[in-house]
Design a protein around this motif. Structure first.
Motif, PDB file in Angstrom:
ATOM      1  N   GLU A 168       0.053   2.497   4.833  1.00  0.00           N
ATOM      2  CA  GLU A 168       0.682   1.324   5.442  1.00  0.00           C
ATOM      3  C   GLU A 168       1.148   1.641   6.868  1.00  0.00           C
ATOM      4  N   LYS A 169       1.722   2.800   7.050  1.00  0.00           N
ATOM      5  CA  LYS A 169       2.217   3.177   8.377  1.00  0.00           C
ATOM      6  C   LYS A 169       1.079   3.176   9.390  1.00  0.00           C
ATOM      7  N   ALA A 170      -0.063   3.735   9.014  1.00  0.00           N
ATOM      8  CA  ALA A 170      -1.228   3.763   9.911  1.00  0.00           C
ATOM      9  C   ALA A 170      -1.797   2.356  10.097  1.00  0.00           C
ATOM     10  N   SER A 171      -1.776   1.552   9.054  1.00  0.00           N
ATOM     11  CA  SER A 171      -2.349   0.198   9.114  1.00  0.00           C
ATOM     12  C   SER A 171      -1.585  -0.719  10.054  1.00  0.00           C
ATOM     13  N   PHE A 172      -0.276  -0.553  10.114  1.00  0.00           N
ATOM     14  CA  PHE A 172       0.557  -1.446  10.909  1.00  0.00           C
ATOM     15  C   PHE A 172       1.071  -0.799  12.200  1.00  0.00           C
ATOM     16  N   MET A 202       0.838  -1.201   0.000  1.00  0.00           N
ATOM     17  CA  MET A 202       0.000   0.000   0.000  1.00  0.00           C
ATOM     18  C   MET A 202       0.874   1.252   0.000  1.00  0.00           C
ATOM     19  N   MET A 203       0.228   2.399  -0.168  1.00  0.00           N
ATOM     20  CA  MET A 203       0.938   3.670  -0.084  1.00  0.00           C
ATOM     21  C   MET A 203       1.597   3.769   1.291  1.00  0.00           C
ATOM     22  N   PRO A 204       2.803   4.320   1.382  1.00  0.00           N
ATOM     23  CA  PRO A 204       3.532   4.367   2.664  1.00  0.00           C
ATOM     24  C   PRO A 204       2.738   4.973   3.821  1.00  0.00           C
TER      25      PRO A 204
END
Length: 86
Positions: free
Chosen positions: A81-85, A76-78
């Motif tokens: 992705e940062k928020a997702s993980f 995903m877009m960085p």
């Protein structure tokens, strides 16, 4: 679940719903706030989210009610992705 509103300065200002997105970033944020308010007031939040994602989201996941499915790192877009993980 995911609901995306693109704006004219998006990396690719086009979507399955609209081939030429012209709204501003501020307008997109305002629309997202309205959607969030509508969803939060619903008796069944998930059902309302999925319903609105199908007609309002600029992401192809709209066809699945905003469901992105399972995804791993690097897919995903960085910023997403940062928020997702987190």
């Amino acid at each position: 679940l995911h609901l995306l509103k693109k704006h004219c300065d998006s990396r690719r200002p086009a979507s399955w719903r609209n081939p030429n997105i012209t709204i501003t970033k501020e307008e997109a944020r305002d629309l997202v706030k309205e959607l969030k308010d509508t969803i939060s007031k619903a008796a069944n939040v998930r059902e309302k989210f999925e319903e609105l994602a199908q007609v309002e989201s600029d992401c192809s996941s709209a066809k699945r009610g905003g469901d992105l499915g399972h995804f791993g790192r690097g897919k995903m877009m960085p910023s997403f992705e940062k928020a997702s993980f987190a």
